[in-house]
Design an enzyme around this catalytic site. Structure first.
Site, PDB file in Angstrom:
ATOM      1  N   ASN A 217       0.800  -1.228   0.000  1.00  0.00           N
ATOM      2  CA  ASN A 217       0.000   0.000   0.000  1.00  0.00           C
ATOM      3  C   ASN A 217       0.833   1.278   0.000  1.00  0.00           C
ATOM      4  OD1 ASN A 217      -1.606  -2.057   2.188  1.00  0.00           O
ATOM      5  ND2 ASN A 217      -2.581  -1.539   0.256  1.00  0.00           N
TER       6      ASN A 217
ATOM      7  N   VAL B  33       1.354   6.998   0.339  1.00  0.00           N
ATOM      8  CA  VAL B  33       0.669   6.000   1.146  1.00  0.00           C
ATOM      9  C   VAL B  33      -0.785   5.893   0.725  1.00  0.00           C
ATOM     10  CG1 VAL B  33      -0.061   5.416   3.489  1.00  0.00           C
ATOM     11  CG2 VAL B  33       2.188   6.415   3.109  1.00  0.00           C
ATOM     12  N   CYS B  34      -1.244   4.670   0.507  1.00  0.00           N
ATOM     13  CA  CYS B  34      -2.659   4.408   0.254  1.00  0.00           C
ATOM     14  C   CYS B  34      -3.244   3.992   1.596  1.00  0.00           C
ATOM     15  CB  CYS B  34      -2.811   3.283  -0.767  1.00  0.00           C
ATOM     16  SG  CYS B  34      -4.505   2.777  -1.020  1.00  0.00           S
ATOM     17  N   LEU B  35      -3.837   4.901   2.283  1.00  0.00           N
ATOM     18  CA  LEU B  35      -4.324   4.614   3.621  1.00  0.00           C
ATOM     19  C   LEU B  35      -5.726   5.178   3.752  1.00  0.00           C
ATOM     20  CD1 LEU B  35      -3.541   3.416   6.342  1.00  0.00           C
ATOM     21  CD2 LEU B  35      -2.505   5.581   6.937  1.00  0.00           C
TER      22      LEU B  35
END
Length: 185
Positions: A76, A84-86
């Site tokens: 991610n 960041v894929c959060l």
């Protein structure tokens, strides 16, 4: 001073007073770096990352932008940009959260529980789903190659010595006694 500005300053001060090393960029409060240590009980343990944080003008009503500066192997996190894929930060952010939450809860959760079904790093996601042991080995290799304390400008904890630390009697070498003479009885 507007409420978002006060909140931004308060959250940044709270983060600075916690156990995280914070470096401001251009002495401002909207962009800064935070030194983040990988969580215990994870393949990221022992790694140290410099994470760039950018606070939007509308913070805390709008989420901060978070990115890893040094490389990390994670499904991610985009390997090239460090983005960041959060979900919690990008989509479900609430003004109730603060910067300490990001570093004590959100990022550790991201590292402990990657989501390979929503990847920014397709190779890491595929390896994680195909061979968890090989994935964790690759994570550890990245930690050893890109996430050492010296990679973020940090001093390893065992080498750290505070400048205001008291000097022991053995380290203290002064000839003041000889200059002052014997103490009067």
């Amino acid at each position: 001073m507007s409420s978002p500005t006060k909140r931004r300053e308060m959250d940044l001060m709270k983060l600075m007073m916690s156990d995280y090393k914070v470096e401001t960029i251009n002495d401002g409060m909207q962009e800064f770096y935070v030194h983040f240590h990988g969580p215990n009980d994870s393949p990221y343990h022992g790694g140290v990352w410099k994470i760039k944080v950018e606070l939007p003008d509308a913070y805390p009503y709008k989420s901060p932008s978070i990115g890893f500066v040094n490389k990390i192997y994670h499904p991610n996190v985009d390997e090239m940009s460090g983005s960041v894929c959060l979900d919690v930060i990008n989509q479900t952010w609430s003004p109730m959260f603060d910067l300490v939450n990001v570093f004590e809860v959100f990022i550790p959760q991201l590292l402990l529980y990657p989501n390979p079904s929503d990847p920014l790093n397709g190779e890491a996601a595929a390896l994680m789903m195909r061979d968890r042991i090989a994935y964790e080995q690759r994570v550890k290799e990245y930690c050893q190659t890109y996430a050492k304390p010296e990679d973020v400008g940090a001093v390893p904890e065992e080498e750290e010595k505070s400048s205001d630390e008291e000097v022991s009697e053995n380290e203290y070498d002064s000839s003041d006694e000889a200059v002052a003479g014997a103490v009067d009885p």
